[in-house]
Design an enzyme around this catalytic site. Structure first.
Site, PDB file in Angstrom:
ATOM      1  N   CYS A  34       0.848  -1.188   0.000  1.00  0.00           N
ATOM      2  CA  CYS A  34       0.000   0.000   0.000  1.00  0.00           C
ATOM      3  C   CYS A  34       0.881   1.235   0.000  1.00  0.00           C
ATOM      4  CB  CYS A  34      -0.940   0.016   1.202  1.00  0.00           C
ATOM      5  SG  CYS A  34      -0.109   0.247   2.790  1.00  0.00           S
ATOM      6  N   CYS A  37       3.499   1.777   2.740  1.00  0.00           N
ATOM      7  CA  CYS A  37       4.789   1.092   2.570  1.00  0.00           C
ATOM      8  C   CYS A  37       5.748   1.974   1.774  1.00  0.00           C
ATOM      9  CB  CYS A  37       4.591  -0.235   1.839  1.00  0.00           C
ATOM     10  SG  CYS A  37       3.474  -1.394   2.653  1.00  0.00           S
ATOM     11  N   ASP A 429       9.236  29.054 -32.344  1.00  0.00           N
ATOM     12  CA  ASP A 429      10.404  29.397 -33.141  1.00  0.00           C
ATOM     13  C   ASP A 429      10.065  29.130 -34.611  1.00  0.00           C
ATOM     14  OD1 ASP A 429      13.226  29.927 -33.706  1.00  0.00           O
ATOM     15  OD2 ASP A 429      13.357  27.777 -34.084  1.00  0.00           O
ATOM     16  N   ASP A 629      13.919  24.288 -31.336  1.00  0.00           N
ATOM     17  CA  ASP A 629      14.710  23.110 -31.674  1.00  0.00           C
ATOM     18  C   ASP A 629      16.211  23.334 -31.658  1.00  0.00           C
ATOM     19  OD1 ASP A 629      14.835  24.728 -34.010  1.00  0.00           O
ATOM     20  OD2 ASP A 629      15.324  22.948 -35.197  1.00  0.00           O
ATOM     21  N   ASP A 633      17.815  28.148 -28.835  1.00  0.00           N
ATOM     22  CA  ASP A 633      16.495  28.128 -28.198  1.00  0.00           C
ATOM     23  C   ASP A 633      16.563  27.646 -26.751  1.00  0.00           C
ATOM     24  OD1 ASP A 633      15.188  28.957 -30.537  1.00  0.00           O
ATOM     25  OD2 ASP A 633      15.066  26.903 -31.282  1.00  0.00           O
TER      26      ASP A 633
END
Length: 739
Positions: A34, A37, A429, A629, A633
């Site tokens: 559970c 634990c 971009d 990308d 950036d």
């Protein structure tokens, strides 16, 4: 497997931020039943010096960042074992059916429990001495079928703690012990052998269904890891030699026949074909490849024969990195889960105390019979369910991130989900994001009296040392048209402006008109007019000058992706305002923006100023997502509230982001945000029902409205419901694929 990583709770980093000296290890945890634990193990690990740990109850793994100078792997495992659980490296764990330990015990408990129910509830069916028959049937159910609960409860008791197993063990043993005492003492009161049997059977059924559902929640990641090729046809001395893919080394050349999986990441050396990348990118249309093109391992060669040179093997391949990022995300905890963990940590002791008070209350205040008071107290113990709280977040996160991986989307962590809900503006971009990122020369315009070939030769030679996409396009075009280029001496690059170099003894400047103006070069009216014409068509124009005079122009264009307009429309449909951010001039940027349907444009932004533009948007009250990308950036991606990296870009951009679009298609940005929001909604729904269940169920049990058997069924159902609700995310589909 240990990897150097930053603190589990630290935000994403940029290239300038080095990793600390910590190492990362993922441990497989056994014995958890559970959320309590998981909380105990996490607390025990975090007490060690130099350790930051997060334990996931649903995946049964612990993500641990530790300082090897202060603690080693054996001490980490020892800390888990000292808490009463097992720990090992994932590769040491043999895959098995997690529901198997419950199956045999469940069959026995169900069969005997059914007979116990008939004896208790259908008086006409009772044979003489039915009480002793009930005792004989209930005893193996409680002590054999329910043994996992008693064993876990005893282990927890030795460490002075209580978990869900404690509640189950106390409830069933109390019912069996009470009934046995009544039977042996020949007392004229109710016995509860049927309750003990039914509680055990129902809890086992819940655990069995929960284990199966939890395994299904991690199926997407397991299937992803299994997609890789098993063998490779390596060229050795002109012959094909089949070797295990694990033996491949960087630089090896291997053959991929039609219909076979590509063994590892590499570059095509010989042959042309179409490669199905759907398993990695989610894109269903095969990609045409030829010599010089990059291919990813585990993708499928659909037609021609290819010879590929391996560039990445093992853990560095694209597939392995996606799987690693997804696994790390699943191991971390969303902020919303902290409340559930805090509740689970103290829940069981509170329930036991509440059960004792209920027993006393019914006996003293309610003036009820001992049997009624006892039954009510057992119902309180059994109906409590911290398991549902512990499963609410991790199961939804596992399914959501797994589904994202299938769609070519990597969600870097659970905290990302909350950010997607708040985003109001998405900054896009231009180059490589809305456009294909492959710049080509659209025109060479010499000034009066300047030879076009000479103009191209000097401009291409000056641009050749630069890595900027525009410079590379000019240099490549020059080599294609003219062959070898003269060397460029005293080369200097001005970020976002252009280049300066000495070619054939002449000082050549290629770049923005502003850079030429710095050199005292004025652009003639006829060239300025030509520049306006090309820029109105969406191309970027650079000026070329030498010996203090403008000598001509080179127009470079980048085709807009066919999917960009649809992507912008999808982002608008999510309630987001798209903004185009680019270093290009205003006219070129506006032309591209109009083509894809963007109204707001931020142009002429130098690479170092992109993060500042994002910051200005944030200061104006916008919650900003940035899609990019390139290396330039990365600061803006890190500055944004939500960084989205196009997977075809650079590693540093991906490292600085929150979401990665493996396919490189900006349409996936809308899909990623939509999936993240759906996952967050599922988590909140799970927590609502888990908390709501306990808020409603415990008072009903205290009031005596539900009996222990109904309580056991309700407790089992709550956990199964939460996991099943999370599994609905497996059916998430992008809007364009929805029926």
């Amino acid at each position: 497997m240990t990897l150097p990583v930053a603190d589990l709770e630290q935000p994403r980093r940029t290239e300038a931020e080095p990793l600390d000296s910590r190492q990362y290890v993922e441990l497989a945890i056994s014995g958890m039943t559970c959320a309590s634990c998981a909380a105990r193990i996490e607390k025990r690990l975090n007490k060690l010096d130099g350790v930051a740990a997060s334990v996931n109850f649903a995946s049964e793994h612990a993500a641990v960042a530790f300082d090897p100078a202060q603690v080693d792997l054996d001490e980490l495992i020892g800390a888990v074992e000292a808490a009463g659980y097992g720990a090992s490296l994932p590769e040491e764990v043999v895959e098995d059916d997690p529901a198997r330990p419950y199956r045999r015990r469940l069959v026995l408990a169900a069969a005997f429990g059914l007979v116990l129910a008939v004896l208790a509830w259908v008086p006409d069916s009772r044979p003489p001495g039915w009480e002793w028959v009930s005792f004989a049937l209930a005893t193996p159910v409680v002590f054999y079928a329910g043994w996992p609960f008693h064993r876990a409860a005893a282990a927890n008791a030795r460490h002075g703690v209580a978990t869900m197993d404690t509640l189950i063990s106390v409830g069933t043993l109390a019912a069996w012990t009470w009934s046995t005492v009544v039977l042996l003492a020949n007392m004229s009161t109710s016995i509860y052998f049927d309750s003990a049997g039914a509680i055990t059977a129902l809890i086992l059924l819940g655990r069995y269904l929960e284990a199966r559902a939890k395994r299904r929640s991690g199926d997407a990641l397991r299937r992803l890891l299994e997609l890789g090729a098993k063998d490779a046809r390596v060229l050795r001395g002109g012959a094909e030699v089949v070797i295990p893919v694990e033996d491949l080394a960087v630089g090896d050349r291997f053959v991929v026949r039609p219909g076979e999986k590509i063994a590892t990441d590499g570059i095509v050396q010989v042959g042309t074909s179409a490669v199905d990348q759907s398993m990695l990118t989610g894109e269903s249309v095969p990609l045409d490849v030829g010599p010089g093109d990059v291919v990813a391992g585990a993708t499928v060669n659909t037609s021609g024969r290819l010879v590929v040179e391996a560039t990445r093997v093992g853990a560095s391949t694209a597939l392995a990195q996606v799987a690693r990022l997804v696994a790390e995300a699943q191991a971390r905890k969303a902020p919303v889960q902290r409340l559930a963990d805090s509740v689970s940590a103290v829940f069981v002791p509170i329930v036991i105390a509440l059960s004792a008070l209920t027993l006393l209350g019914w006996l003293v205040i309610g003036d009820a019979s001992t049997a009624t008071a006892f039954s009510t107290a057992v119902a309180v113990v059994v109906i409590a369910c911290p398991c549902a709280l512990g499963l609410a977040t991790p199961t939804a996160l596992m399914v959501g991130t797994g589904r994202g991986a299938q769609l070519g989307i990597v969600i870097r962590g659970p905290e990302v989900l909350e950010r997607t809900r708040k985003v109001t503006t998405v900054v896009l971009d231009k180059t490589g994001t809305l456009t294909e990122g492959r710049m080509v020369v659209a025109g060479v315009i010499p000034a009066d009296g300047v030879d076009e070939v000479e103009l191209l030769r000097l401009a291409a030679a000056a641009e050749d040392p630069s890595e900027h996409p525009i410079a590379q396009a000019v240099a490549s075009f020059g080599r294609e048209r003219l062959g070898d280029l003269p060397p460029a001496e005293s080369f200097s690059s001005r970020a976002g402006l252009g280049v300066e170099a000495v070619v054939d003894g002449r000082a050549v400047v290629v770049g923005r008109f502003g850079l030429l103006a710095d050199w005292g070069v004025k652009m003639p009216a006829d060239l300025a007019s030509e520049a306006d014409r090309f820029e109105s068509q969406g191309t970027t124009v650079v000026g070329v000058a030498w010996e203090g005079s403008a000598r001509g122009l080179v127009a470079v264009g980048d085709r807009t992706r066919a999917t960009s307009r649809r992507a912008v429309a999808d982002l608008r449909a999510l309630g987001l305002t798209p903004v185009l951010l680019t270093g290009d001039n205003e006219r070129t940027a506006r032309a591209v923006a109009a083509e894809v349907g963007i109204d707001r444009v931020l142009a002429n932004v130098l690479p170092g100023d992109k993060a500042a533009e994002v910051s200005r948007l944030q200061e104006s009250g916008e919650v900003v997502a940035m899609v990019g990308d390139g290396v330039n950036d990365a600061p803006a991606l890190a500055q944004a509230d939500l960084g989205i990296a196009v997977g075809t870009g650079t590693d540093v951009a991906i490292e600085a982001s929150d979401l990665t679009l493996v396919a490189g298609d900006v349409r996936a940005a809308a899909v990623a945000i939509s999936l993240s929001r759906r996952t967050l909604s599922t988590i909140k729904g799970n927590l609502f029902w888990a908390f709501g269940y306990n808020v409603a169920a415990l008072p009903l049990a205290v009031a005596g409205v539900v009996n222990p058997i109904v309580a056991a069924a309700a407790m089992a159902f709550s956990s199964v419901f939460v996991v099943s609700n999370s599994l609905r995310l497996r059916r998430f589909r992008p809007a364009e694929e929805a029926p």
